[in-house]
Each structure stands twice: as structure tokens, then as C-alpha cells.
Design a protein around this motif. Sequence first.
Motif, PDB file in Angstrom:
ATOM      1  N   VAL A 223       0.856  -1.185   0.000  1.00 34.11           N
ATOM      2  CA  VAL A 223       0.000   0.000   0.000  1.00 34.11           C
ATOM      3  C   VAL A 223       0.893   1.236   0.000  1.00 34.11           C
ATOM      4  N   ARG A 224       0.346   2.296  -0.588  1.00 32.94           N
ATOM      5  CA  ARG A 224       1.091   3.555  -0.669  1.00 32.94           C
ATOM      6  C   ARG A 224       0.177   4.710  -0.289  1.00 32.94           C
ATOM      7  N   ASN A 225       0.819   5.781   0.092  1.00 33.92           N
ATOM      8  CA  ASN A 225       0.063   6.982   0.444  1.00 33.92           C
ATOM      9  C   ASN A 225      -0.659   7.562  -0.764  1.00 33.92           C
ATOM     10  N   ALA A 226      -0.116   7.314  -1.966  1.00 34.75           N
ATOM     11  CA  ALA A 226      -0.699   7.890  -3.183  1.00 34.75           C
ATOM     12  C   ALA A 226      -1.764   6.996  -3.811  1.00 34.75           C
ATOM     13  N   ASP A 227      -2.116   5.887  -3.179  1.00 34.65           N
ATOM     14  CA  ASP A 227      -3.116   4.982  -3.750  1.00 34.65           C
ATOM     15  C   ASP A 227      -4.473   5.678  -3.848  1.00 34.65           C
ATOM     16  N   THR A 228      -5.149   5.422  -4.969  1.00 34.09           N
ATOM     17  CA  THR A 228      -6.507   5.956  -5.137  1.00 34.09           C
ATOM     18  C   THR A 228      -7.574   4.946  -4.726  1.00 34.09           C
ATOM     19  N   THR A 229      -7.225   3.678  -4.673  1.00 35.08           N
ATOM     20  CA  THR A 229      -8.166   2.639  -4.273  1.00 35.08           C
ATOM     21  C   THR A 229      -8.125   2.474  -2.763  1.00 35.08           C
ATOM     22  N   ALA A 230      -9.295   2.474  -2.145  1.00 32.82           N
ATOM     23  CA  ALA A 230      -9.364   2.348  -0.696  1.00 32.82           C
ATOM     24  C   ALA A 230      -9.115   0.916  -0.265  1.00 32.82           C
ATOM     25  N   MET A 231      -8.536   0.773   0.914  1.00 35.86           N
ATOM     26  CA  MET A 231      -8.338  -0.557   1.479  1.00 35.86           C
ATOM     27  C   MET A 231      -9.687  -1.166   1.861  1.00 35.86           C
ATOM     28  N   THR A 232     -10.583  -0.335   2.364  1.00 36.26           N
ATOM     29  CA  THR A 232     -11.953  -0.734   2.678  1.00 36.26           C
ATOM     30  C   THR A 232     -12.751   0.537   2.945  1.00 36.26           C
ATOM     31  N   THR A 233     -14.030   0.402   3.179  1.00 33.85           N
ATOM     32  CA  THR A 233     -14.888   1.544   3.513  1.00 33.85           C
ATOM     33  C   THR A 233     -15.691   1.221   4.769  1.00 33.85           C
ATOM     34  N   ILE A 234     -16.056   2.273   5.486  1.00 36.14           N
ATOM     35  CA  ILE A 234     -16.893   2.144   6.673  1.00 36.14           C
ATOM     36  C   ILE A 234     -18.086   3.073   6.510  1.00 36.14           C
ATOM     37  N   ASN A 235     -19.281   2.526   6.639  1.00 36.33           N
ATOM     38  CA  ASN A 235     -20.513   3.312   6.579  1.00 36.33           C
ATOM     39  C   ASN A 235     -21.119   3.423   7.975  1.00 36.33           C
ATOM     40  N   GLN A 236     -21.379   4.634   8.380  1.00 43.60           N
ATOM     41  CA  GLN A 236     -22.079   4.838   9.649  1.00 43.60           C
ATOM     42  C   GLN A 236     -23.575   4.663   9.409  1.00 43.60           C
ATOM     43  N   ILE A 237     -24.168   3.678  10.039  1.00 48.69           N
ATOM     44  CA  ILE A 237     -25.565   3.339   9.738  1.00 48.69           C
ATOM     45  C   ILE A 237     -26.486   3.461  10.944  1.00 48.69           C
ATOM     46  N   ASN A 238     -25.966   3.863  12.090  1.00 50.02           N
ATOM     47  CA  ASN A 238     -26.846   4.101  13.225  1.00 50.02           C
ATOM     48  C   ASN A 238     -26.319   5.290  14.031  1.00 50.02           C
ATOM     49  N   PRO A 239     -27.041   6.429  13.934  1.00 51.21           N
ATOM     50  CA  PRO A 239     -28.228   6.689  13.100  1.00 51.21           C
ATOM     51  C   PRO A 239     -27.857   6.797  11.628  1.00 51.21           C
ATOM     52  N   ILE A 240     -28.903   6.965  10.811  1.00 52.42           N
ATOM     53  CA  ILE A 240     -28.706   6.983   9.367  1.00 52.42           C
ATOM     54  C   ILE A 240     -29.613   8.036   8.763  1.00 52.42           C
ATOM     55  N   HIS A 241     -29.316   8.448   7.546  1.00 47.59           N
ATOM     56  CA  HIS A 241     -30.106   9.467   6.849  1.00 47.59           C
ATOM     57  C   HIS A 241     -30.994   8.817   5.790  1.00 47.59           C
ATOM     58  N   ILE A 242     -32.161   9.417   5.585  1.00 42.32           N
ATOM     59  CA  ILE A 242     -33.019   9.095   4.446  1.00 42.32           C
ATOM     60  C   ILE A 242     -33.253  10.396   3.682  1.00 42.32           C
ATOM     61  N   ALA A 243     -32.839  10.409   2.421  1.00 41.05           N
ATOM     62  CA  ALA A 243     -33.023  11.590   1.575  1.00 41.05           C
ATOM     63  C   ALA A 243     -34.266  11.390   0.717  1.00 41.05           C
ATOM     64  N   PHE A 244     -35.111  12.430   0.637  1.00 40.91           N
ATOM     65  CA  PHE A 244     -36.332  12.359  -0.164  1.00 40.91           C
ATOM     66  C   PHE A 244     -36.649  13.748  -0.690  1.00 40.91           C
TER      67      PHE A 244
END
Length: 400
Positions: free
Chosen positions: A213-234
Motif C-alpha cells: 500500500v502507498r500513500n498515493a493509492d486511489t483505491t481504498a483498502m476498505t470503507t466504513i458506513n455509519q448506519i446508526n443513526p442513518i439518513h433518508i433523503a427524499f
Amino acid sequence: MLRVIIVFGLLAVVGGVATWRPDLAEKAYHQAQALMAPKPAAAPQGRGPGGGPPPVAVTMARAEKRAMPIIVEAVGTVQPIAALQIKARIDSQVATVHVAEGAAVKEGDLLFTLDDRSLKAQLAQVEAQILRTRAQLEQAVRDRERAIDLNRRSVGTEVARDNAITNVKSVEAQLASDEASRNNLQTQLSYTQIRAPISGRIGSIAAKVGTAVRNADTTAMTTINQINPIHIAFAVPQSTFYEMRALLGDDPTRIKVEASIGGRTSTGAIAFIENQVDLTTGTVTAKARMENGSEQLWPGSFVPVKVMLGVQDDAVVVPSVALQVGQNGPYVFVVRDGRAAVAAVRVARTMGDLAILAEGLTGGEQVITSGQLRLANGTPVAARPAGTAEGAPTPRAPQS
């Protein structure tokens, strides 16, 4: 034709019988005349009173005036409050993966460990440099004190004194530089332990053990989504937006939001309203902050949303099936004196199988809910008996 044959037969019988039975001949003659007489036209069946068209069988319901909640229905998109991409901040190699794909993590949990051997060696080197510099500083301080004392006793020169003072400052600066290098290495060493910046659920892991892995990488190692609480857009119509703004005031939690999915309902409140109207759709985007402890709301999914703006105390309500649409807009058929009459209406909103009217009816009218295709203004109608299928003829009273 059959009647003509019968008549001629009877006349033949009359002619044959008249010679020996005059009474039978006269009777046969009268029967023949009765058969030849034209019959009056039978009245057509199924006519209404006065010979008009028969009444159309319809079902009816009463327009009610009652308190109804002001609910705006929309389709929302579930969005995480925060969606963070985890990337390396140094050039290294993945040594250990501490979490599984899709796992729930808390803030501060260790996710990855990178190879830190090179950084630890550099840190040890700087630590040794600091020890040497501190020893040099101690010697420089002793030389300075000695030079000052000699100069005070007029034994040493001022040049020697000033050089000793300058040497102390130089060694102090070198020590500060060495300590800064140590802090930098310690910071970089901390980057070898990648921890969760927020609580949420982790996605797929692209960086496995041994991945460079490098500091200049554009691909993420993984992602984390905060889901509690969560948003609903309408999106809400522009007209509804002004009503929402008036109700919000300084307290955005006044407007409650419900989202139902999988037979369960999540509740929340308005958290954000976009600062402009979308010119292409005439709507305004809003976001609701929803509690999601059970994780029934999943990022990216579409869910039905109900925005509760309050209660209308005197709403006129009719079944939605009573509404018809014509060239001049929506209308309903109401029953007046046994006949259908067209009443133009304006629909404020719909809620389930009910329609809330803004204009057209005042409440208490009988509206027709089925059989409208056979109706026109002034058509006589009759209530369809319970259990009679639509399209079946209206039962007629038995004739005597």
C-alpha cells in the motif's frame, strides 16, 4: 305463417261442419277471428318509472368530515451519515487484517497493521542520536560556565566566552531537531496501525495480508458506513416545502418522519433541507435522521417515507375509488334524488385508500364508488345489494 295455416284449417273445418252442426261451426269461426286479430305490443322489460332507462346498480359511500393527519408520502433513499474510505498514510505492506468483511466495528477498533520494522529501526537510530546530542549539550553547558567564570576573573577572553555560549545554543537546536525527527517517526509508526475513525459497518476488504500500500493509492483498502443513526433523503413538492419550513421554525425535530420496510417502522426527524429548489423537478430535497439500531435501513435502498406535518381537524374524506378524471380535472358522482350528478373536486392529498378533498364537497354527500363507467349526469341509480357482483343487472320486483 303458422297462424295463417291454422286459420285456413279452421275455416275448412267450419265449411265441413256447418252442414250438420251449425253451433260448432260458429264457435270455430270466432276462434279463427281471434287468431287473426293483432296482439297489442308488450311493454319492454327492465324500464324505469315513466318508461325511462332502468337504474344503474352502483355502490355508494358517504363523504365524511373528520380529523385527518397531514401526511406527505414520498420515496426516500437511505444514505449513511458518514461513508469513509480507509487508505494508508504511509508506503508499507499489510502485515495483519484484524476484521472480517462486513463486520460491525466501533470507533477506535484496530482494522489493519502495516509492516513497521523499518520505521522502528529509524526511530531507534534517532533515539540514539538524541542521547548523543544530550551528552554534547551537557558538555557545552559546562564549557560555557567555565568560559564565563574565566572571563569574569579576567583570565579568559570574551571571544572564548561568546563561542561557548553559541555552542550551547547550537547543541540545543540540534537536540530540538533530533526530538522533532523522533516525533515524526513516532507519528509515522502510529500510521502502521489503522483504526476505525467512526462506528459503523465495514465493507469489502481490498487490501489483504501482503498487499503493498502507498500513500498515493486511489483505491481504498476498505470503507466504513455509519448506519446508526442513518439518513433518508427524499424530495418534497415546492408547495409542501413552504408548509414544512413554516412548521420547522427553530426546532427541526417538530416534523416527524416514518419509514417502513420489511414490516418494521423506523422513526426520526427532519435533519436537513436543501437550500434551493430543483428547477428541473420543482422539488426540494430533505434529509431525515433516523434511528437504526436494528439496521433495517440499509444504505442505498429505496424506502417509502411518511412525513407527518400535523392534523387537519375538518378534512372532507372520500374513498379514492370514487375519484374520476375528466377533461376539466377530477370529479366524483354524487347521488341526488336517485340520480347521479357530477361534482368537480380538488384533491389536497391521498392517504392509502382515502382521498382528502380541498374543494367540491362539504361532507355528508353520497358518492358512487363503483359502476361509474355506465353513468352520466342525471342517470338514475340504485344501490347494488350486498354480495352482487359489479355489472350484474339490478333485480326487478316480481310482476303480478
